[in-house]
Design a protein around this motif. Structure first.
Motif, PDB file in Angstrom:
ATOM      1  N   LEU A 197     -17.465  29.830 -69.911  1.00 11.31           N
ATOM      2  CA  LEU A 197     -16.761  30.806 -69.086  1.00 11.31           C
ATOM      3  C   LEU A 197     -15.308  30.950 -69.531  1.00 11.31           C
ATOM      4  O   LEU A 197     -14.748  32.064 -69.512  1.00 11.31           O
ATOM      5  CB  LEU A 197     -16.830  30.400 -67.622  1.00 11.31           C
ATOM      6  CG  LEU A 197     -18.241  30.327 -67.025  1.00 11.31           C
ATOM      7  CD1 LEU A 197     -18.177  29.980 -65.542  1.00 11.31           C
ATOM      8  CD2 LEU A 197     -19.012  31.610 -67.249  1.00 11.31           C
ATOM      9  N   ALA A 198     -14.693  29.862 -69.955  1.00 16.59           N
ATOM     10  CA  ALA A 198     -13.336  29.945 -70.499  1.00 16.59           C
ATOM     11  C   ALA A 198     -13.314  30.785 -71.766  1.00 16.59           C
ATOM     12  O   ALA A 198     -12.353  31.526 -72.019  1.00 16.59           O
ATOM     13  CB  ALA A 198     -12.800  28.540 -70.773  1.00 16.59           C
ATOM     14  N   ALA A 199     -14.386  30.699 -72.568  1.00 17.44           N
ATOM     15  CA  ALA A 199     -14.474  31.510 -73.781  1.00 17.44           C
ATOM     16  C   ALA A 199     -14.577  32.988 -73.440  1.00 17.44           C
ATOM     17  O   ALA A 199     -13.911  33.834 -74.050  1.00 17.44           O
ATOM     18  CB  ALA A 199     -15.675  31.068 -74.619  1.00 17.44           C
ATOM     19  N   VAL A 200     -15.416  33.328 -72.456  1.00 20.78           N
ATOM     20  CA  VAL A 200     -15.543  34.730 -72.051  1.00 20.78           C
ATOM     21  C   VAL A 200     -14.199  35.261 -71.559  1.00 20.78           C
ATOM     22  O   VAL A 200     -13.783  36.372 -71.907  1.00 20.78           O
ATOM     23  CB  VAL A 200     -16.625  34.893 -70.976  1.00 20.78           C
ATOM     24  CG1 VAL A 200     -16.659  36.334 -70.460  1.00 20.78           C
ATOM     25  CG2 VAL A 200     -17.997  34.508 -71.523  1.00 20.78           C
ATOM     26  N   ALA A 201     -13.486  34.474 -70.777  1.00 21.00           N
ATOM     27  CA  ALA A 201     -12.174  34.895 -70.279  1.00 21.00           C
ATOM     28  C   ALA A 201     -11.205  35.151 -71.427  1.00 21.00           C
ATOM     29  O   ALA A 201     -10.458  36.146 -71.418  1.00 21.00           O
ATOM     30  CB  ALA A 201     -11.612  33.838 -69.333  1.00 21.00           C
ATOM     31  N   ALA A 202     -11.224  34.292 -72.439  1.00 23.84           N
ATOM     32  CA  ALA A 202     -10.329  34.463 -73.585  1.00 23.84           C
ATOM     33  C   ALA A 202     -10.693  35.699 -74.390  1.00 23.84           C
ATOM     34  O   ALA A 202      -9.811  36.413 -74.902  1.00 23.84           O
ATOM     35  CB  ALA A 202     -10.375  33.217 -74.468  1.00 23.84           C
ATOM     36  N   VAL A 203     -11.980  35.973 -74.514  1.00 24.27           N
ATOM     37  CA  VAL A 203     -12.417  37.154 -75.261  1.00 24.27           C
ATOM     38  C   VAL A 203     -12.046  38.430 -74.517  1.00 24.27           C
ATOM     39  O   VAL A 203     -11.590  39.413 -75.125  1.00 24.27           O
ATOM     40  CB  VAL A 203     -13.933  37.090 -75.540  1.00 24.27           C
ATOM     41  CG1 VAL A 203     -14.430  38.394 -76.150  1.00 24.27           C
ATOM     42  CG2 VAL A 203     -14.251  35.925 -76.480  1.00 24.27           C
ATOM     43  N   VAL A 204     -12.224  38.444 -73.191  1.00 25.07           N
ATOM     44  CA  VAL A 204     -11.812  39.605 -72.407  1.00 25.07           C
ATOM     45  C   VAL A 204     -10.320  39.854 -72.566  1.00 25.07           C
ATOM     46  O   VAL A 204      -9.871  41.005 -72.717  1.00 25.07           O
ATOM     47  CB  VAL A 204     -12.186  39.415 -70.921  1.00 25.07           C
ATOM     48  CG1 VAL A 204     -11.525  40.476 -70.043  1.00 25.07           C
ATOM     49  CG2 VAL A 204     -13.698  39.471 -70.750  1.00 25.07           C
ATOM     50  N   GLU A 205      -9.530  38.797 -72.580  1.00 26.45           N
ATOM     51  CA  GLU A 205      -8.089  38.941 -72.799  1.00 26.45           C
ATOM     52  C   GLU A 205      -7.814  39.536 -74.174  1.00 26.45           C
ATOM     53  O   GLU A 205      -6.968  40.428 -74.315  1.00 26.45           O
ATOM     54  CB  GLU A 205      -7.409  37.580 -72.654  1.00 26.45           C
ATOM     55  CG  GLU A 205      -5.895  37.623 -72.797  1.00 26.45           C
ATOM     56  CD  GLU A 205      -5.213  38.417 -71.701  1.00 26.45           C
ATOM     57  OE1 GLU A 205      -4.119  38.956 -71.975  1.00 26.45           O
ATOM     58  OE2 GLU A 205      -5.755  38.512 -70.592  1.00 26.45           O
ATOM     59  N   ALA A 206      -8.548  39.086 -75.193  1.00 23.08           N
ATOM     60  CA  ALA A 206      -8.360  39.606 -76.549  1.00 23.08           C
ATOM     61  C   ALA A 206      -8.796  41.056 -76.676  1.00 23.08           C
ATOM     62  O   ALA A 206      -8.329  41.785 -77.568  1.00 23.08           O
ATOM     63  CB  ALA A 206      -9.140  38.750 -77.549  1.00 23.08           C
ATOM     64  N   ALA A 207      -9.686  41.497 -75.782  1.00 24.14           N
ATOM     65  CA  ALA A 207     -10.157  42.881 -75.793  1.00 24.14           C
ATOM     66  C   ALA A 207      -9.236  43.809 -75.015  1.00 24.14           C
ATOM     67  O   ALA A 207      -9.517  45.008 -74.917  1.00 24.14           O
ATOM     68  CB  ALA A 207     -11.572  42.955 -75.216  1.00 24.14           C
TER      69      ALA A 207
END
Length: 266
Positions: A78-88
């Motif tokens: 879930l931390a990875a998904v949050a980081a990817v959304v931020e990068a998007a």
């Protein structure tokens, strides 16, 4: 296309490909695929970018280029998904889950990741006792260091022809090597089976549950459950076969959904 490395709140390094500009559509893969072999998702991502979206696909924690050690837990995913959304672009993003990526996407939205909507492609949802039993069998093998056994248990409910041909597939060795990451997928599926999905989600998020015209046992029932338990959710059949979507059909439907849930940003 830009390839990025992002750091998560749990200290993992996640590698992603990002295309286009505009509202974010973030893909979350299932258990098997990663960027190097997932041509279907890459083609979908590229086509959506051409329609005015920022799209990303990442290697989930412990897979592909997102190298990780230790137990890959759902919290790390879930931390990875949050980081990817931020990068998007920081969101809110449309999260597109494939297979076990669906339950990860649902959990991410429930945990507060900025989410405009959820597209769930063939979510493998099942009753809690069956899920717990299956996850326990996978985990027991992981705890014993039997990665091949854990990988075999993970796909035990897939069609026999798939299981029998798995050893001959080009990605078989990677599928086995990334078995420690399957712990997180199991956690997400147990969570998704632990109550009514609308209650677990805990917030109003548009949800589109999709299955292919030719699909695996249990998938239509799971999509119907999503539509029944999540207020406003819709279940549809889309062109696709045996757990894979038809790319042109998926691009059209994903784009229409993203425009509908992000009208002010498209």
């Amino acid at each position: 296309m830009t390839t990025l490395e992002v750091q998560t709140a749990h200290g993992d390094t996640v590698v992603l490909d990002r295309y286009g500009s505009g509202p974010a559509v973030v893909f979350i893969a299932g258990a098997g695929p990663h960027r190097e072999i997932d041509e279907e998702t890459t083609r979908t991502e590229q086509a959506l970018a051409e329609r005015g979206f920022t799209t990303t696909v990442h290697d989930r924690v412990g897979r592909g280029d997102s190298v990780a050690s230790g137990d890959v837990t759902l919290e790390r995913e879930l931390a990875a998904v949050a980081a990817v959304v931020e990068a998007a672009g920081g969101g809110p993003a449309v999260l597109v889950g494939h297979s076990s990526g669906c339950s990860v996407g649902l959990a991410a939205a429930a945990r507060g990741v900025p989410t405009a909507g959820l597209v769930l492609w063939e979510a493998p949802l099942a009753e809690l006792p069956a899920v717990r039993s299956w996850v326990a069998d996978v985990t027991d093998r992981l705890d014993a260091g039997d990665l091949a056994g854990a990988a075999a248990e993970y796909v035990r409910d897939m069609p026999a022809e798939f299981r029998e041909g798995l050893a001959d597939m080009p990605f078989h060795d990677r599928f086995v090597a990334q078995a420690p990451a399957y712990r997180a997928y199991g956690e997400s599926l147990v969570w998704a089976a632990s109550g009514r999905l609308g209650d677990l989600l805990g917030r109003a998020v548009p949800v589109l549950a999709l299955v292919g015209e030719q699909t695996l046992p249990g998938m239509p029932e799971a999509a119907a459950r999503v539509a029944r338990e999540v207020p406003g959710a819709v279940s549809e059949v889309l062109a696709g076969a045996w757990h894979s979507w038809d790319v042109p059909a998926a691009v059209d439907r994903f784009a229409a959904f993203a425009r509908a849930v992000q009208p002010a940003r498209v």
